[in-house]
Design a protein around this motif. Structure first.
Motif, PDB file in Angstrom:
ATOM      1  N   GLU A 206       0.835  -1.207   0.000  1.00 50.58           N
ATOM      2  CA  GLU A 206       0.000   0.000   0.000  1.00 50.58           C
ATOM      3  C   GLU A 206       0.871   1.260   0.000  1.00 50.58           C
ATOM      4  O   GLU A 206       0.587   2.213  -0.733  1.00 50.58           O
ATOM      5  N   MET A 207       1.919   1.246   0.803  1.00 51.30           N
ATOM      6  CA  MET A 207       2.827   2.397   0.861  1.00 51.30           C
ATOM      7  C   MET A 207       3.569   2.565  -0.469  1.00 51.30           C
ATOM      8  O   MET A 207       3.725   3.677  -0.959  1.00 51.30           O
ATOM      9  N   LEU A 208       4.001   1.470  -1.059  1.00 49.32           N
ATOM     10  CA  LEU A 208       4.689   1.523  -2.346  1.00 49.32           C
ATOM     11  C   LEU A 208       3.769   2.066  -3.428  1.00 49.32           C
ATOM     12  O   LEU A 208       4.191   2.850  -4.278  1.00 49.32           O
ATOM     13  N   THR A 209       2.500   1.690  -3.384  1.00 52.02           N
ATOM     14  CA  THR A 209       1.516   2.208  -4.333  1.00 52.02           C
ATOM     15  C   THR A 209       1.345   3.713  -4.164  1.00 52.02           C
ATOM     16  O   THR A 209       1.279   4.451  -5.148  1.00 52.02           O
ATOM     17  N   ARG A 210       1.293   4.183  -2.932  1.00 42.33           N
ATOM     18  CA  ARG A 210       1.174   5.630  -2.686  1.00 42.33           C
ATOM     19  C   ARG A 210       2.401   6.381  -3.191  1.00 42.33           C
ATOM     20  O   ARG A 210       2.282   7.450  -3.802  1.00 42.33           O
ATOM     21  N   VAL A 211       3.577   5.835  -2.928  1.00 42.48           N
ATOM     22  CA  VAL A 211       4.813   6.470  -3.400  1.00 42.48           C
ATOM     23  C   VAL A 211       4.832   6.506  -4.926  1.00 42.48           C
ATOM     24  O   VAL A 211       5.142   7.547  -5.531  1.00 42.48           O
ATOM     25  N   ALA A 212       4.482   5.387  -5.568  1.00 43.59           N
ATOM     26  CA  ALA A 212       4.454   5.332  -7.032  1.00 43.59           C
ATOM     27  C   ALA A 212       3.455   6.342  -7.596  1.00 43.59           C
ATOM     28  O   ALA A 212       3.744   7.036  -8.577  1.00 43.59           O
ATOM     29  N   ALA A 213       2.291   6.456  -6.974  1.00 45.57           N
ATOM     30  CA  ALA A 213       1.293   7.434  -7.422  1.00 45.57           C
ATOM     31  C   ALA A 213       1.839   8.850  -7.302  1.00 45.57           C
ATOM     32  O   ALA A 213       1.683   9.662  -8.228  1.00 45.57           O
TER      33      ALA A 213
ATOM     34  N   VAL B 228       4.306   9.531 -10.118  1.00 44.42           N
ATOM     35  CA  VAL B 228       3.647   9.804 -11.399  1.00 44.42           C
ATOM     36  C   VAL B 228       3.034  11.203 -11.381  1.00 44.42           C
ATOM     37  O   VAL B 228       3.178  11.957 -12.349  1.00 44.42           O
ATOM     38  N   TYR B 229       2.372  11.567 -10.294  1.00 47.29           N
ATOM     39  CA  TYR B 229       1.821  12.930 -10.205  1.00 47.29           C
ATOM     40  C   TYR B 229       2.928  13.972 -10.359  1.00 47.29           C
ATOM     41  O   TYR B 229       2.765  14.963 -11.082  1.00 47.29           O
ATOM     42  N   ALA B 230       4.051  13.765  -9.695  1.00 54.04           N
ATOM     43  CA  ALA B 230       5.145  14.742  -9.742  1.00 54.04           C
ATOM     44  C   ALA B 230       5.794  14.807 -11.120  1.00 54.04           C
ATOM     45  O   ALA B 230       6.027  15.898 -11.649  1.00 54.04           O
ATOM     46  N   THR B 231       6.081  13.641 -11.713  1.00 50.38           N
ATOM     47  CA  THR B 231       6.755  13.658 -13.011  1.00 50.38           C
ATOM     48  C   THR B 231       5.821  14.156 -14.120  1.00 50.38           C
ATOM     49  O   THR B 231       6.227  14.965 -14.948  1.00 50.38           O
ATOM     50  N   ALA B 232       4.579  13.690 -14.113  1.00 53.00           N
ATOM     51  CA  ALA B 232       3.625  14.162 -15.124  1.00 53.00           C
ATOM     52  C   ALA B 232       3.352  15.650 -14.934  1.00 53.00           C
ATOM     53  O   ALA B 232       3.256  16.398 -15.902  1.00 53.00           O
TER      54      ALA B 232
ATOM     55  N   VAL C 225      -3.900   7.417 -12.857  1.00 53.31           N
ATOM     56  CA  VAL C 225      -3.513   7.135 -11.469  1.00 53.31           C
ATOM     57  C   VAL C 225      -4.668   7.479 -10.539  1.00 53.31           C
ATOM     58  O   VAL C 225      -5.049   6.682  -9.682  1.00 53.31           O
ATOM     59  N   HIS C 226      -5.245   8.657 -10.722  1.00 54.51           N
ATOM     60  CA  HIS C 226      -6.341   9.104  -9.859  1.00 54.51           C
ATOM     61  C   HIS C 226      -7.534   8.144  -9.919  1.00 54.51           C
ATOM     62  O   HIS C 226      -8.131   7.815  -8.897  1.00 54.51           O
ATOM     63  N   ALA C 227      -7.873   7.681 -11.114  1.00 53.32           N
ATOM     64  CA  ALA C 227      -9.033   6.801 -11.297  1.00 53.32           C
ATOM     65  C   ALA C 227      -8.678   5.324 -11.098  1.00 53.32           C
ATOM     66  O   ALA C 227      -9.573   4.479 -11.148  1.00 53.32           O
TER      67      ALA C 227
ATOM     68  N   CYS D 235       4.788   1.707 -14.282  1.00 51.12           N
ATOM     69  CA  CYS D 235       4.821   0.248 -14.514  1.00 51.12           C
ATOM     70  C   CYS D 235       4.443  -0.493 -13.235  1.00 51.12           C
ATOM     71  O   CYS D 235       3.723  -1.499 -13.289  1.00 51.12           O
ATOM     72  N   TYR D 236       4.901   0.009 -12.102  1.00 49.91           N
ATOM     73  CA  TYR D 236       4.512  -0.614 -10.837  1.00 49.91           C
ATOM     74  C   TYR D 236       2.996  -0.541 -10.652  1.00 49.91           C
ATOM     75  O   TYR D 236       2.349  -1.533 -10.331  1.00 49.91           O
ATOM     76  N   LEU D 237       2.429   0.636 -10.858  1.00 52.70           N
ATOM     77  CA  LEU D 237       0.989   0.810 -10.672  1.00 52.70           C
ATOM     78  C   LEU D 237       0.178  -0.031 -11.671  1.00 52.70           C
ATOM     79  O   LEU D 237      -0.885  -0.536 -11.339  1.00 52.70           O
ATOM     80  N   ALA D 238       0.674  -0.179 -12.873  1.00 54.48           N
ATOM     81  CA  ALA D 238      -0.061  -0.903 -13.902  1.00 54.48           C
ATOM     82  C   ALA D 238       0.058  -2.424 -13.760  1.00 54.48           C
ATOM     83  O   ALA D 238      -0.879  -3.138 -14.119  1.00 54.48           O
ATOM     84  N   HIS D 239       1.165  -2.884 -13.225  1.00 53.20           N
ATOM     85  CA  HIS D 239       1.438  -4.322 -13.285  1.00 53.20           C
ATOM     86  C   HIS D 239       1.660  -4.982 -11.933  1.00 53.20           C
ATOM     87  O   HIS D 239       1.881  -6.193 -11.890  1.00 53.20           O
ATOM     88  N   ALA D 240       1.624  -4.228 -10.846  1.00 51.62           N
ATOM     89  CA  ALA D 240       1.885  -4.846  -9.519  1.00 51.62           C
ATOM     90  C   ALA D 240       0.677  -5.610  -9.022  1.00 51.62           C
ATOM     91  O   ALA D 240      -0.442  -5.321  -9.302  1.00 51.62           O
TER      92      ALA D 240
END
Length: 133
Positions: free
Chosen positions: A4-11, A14-18, A77-79, A128-133
């Protein structure tokens, strides 16, 4: 670190880079001549088209495309849209591969793409983590 924490960090990555891409891409739409990031002066020399008349158009299209890709990534990511995340993860990895494989050509004209490369590395790992984890 739990999933769950890794998912939040990954999100957040993505928000920061995008979100970061809106700076140069948005600038390309309204004032492509303005340098706002380190190393852009040399990169601009490498990217300017021969025809002065079409430069604003091409820079605007380039910027609009990057802004829309960022909007799609933020939305996905948001949805938590896994289908869109998978599509965008493929797009991000392909773009990163293209950047890495062809970046040497830019180095030959002293155009430093390392900042964009690093942003795409972070974004590719996160999406990739968010899409495939």
């Amino acid at each position: 670190m739990d999933a769950e924490m890794l998912t939040r960090v990954a999100a957040c990555v993505v928000y920061a880079t995008a979100g970061f891409i809106f700076l140069p891409a948005g600038r390309d739409i309204v004032s492509y001549r303005t340098n706002i990031l380190p190393g852009e002066k040399d990169m601009r020399k490498a990217m300017n088209m021969t025809s002065v008349k079409v430069r604003p158009f091409f820079w605007g299209v380039w910027g609009l495309n990057h802004c829309m890709m960022s909007v799609l990534k933020i939305y996905a990511v948001h949805a938590a849209d896994l289908t869109l995340l998978k599509i965008l993860s493929a797009q991000t990895v392909l773009c990163l591969a293209y950047l890495v494989l062809n970046g040497k050509k830019c180095a030959e004209v002293k155009a430093d793409l390392s900042g964009f490369r690093n942003v795409f590395i972070l974004e590719a790992l996160a999406i990739c983590y968010l899409a495939h984890a």
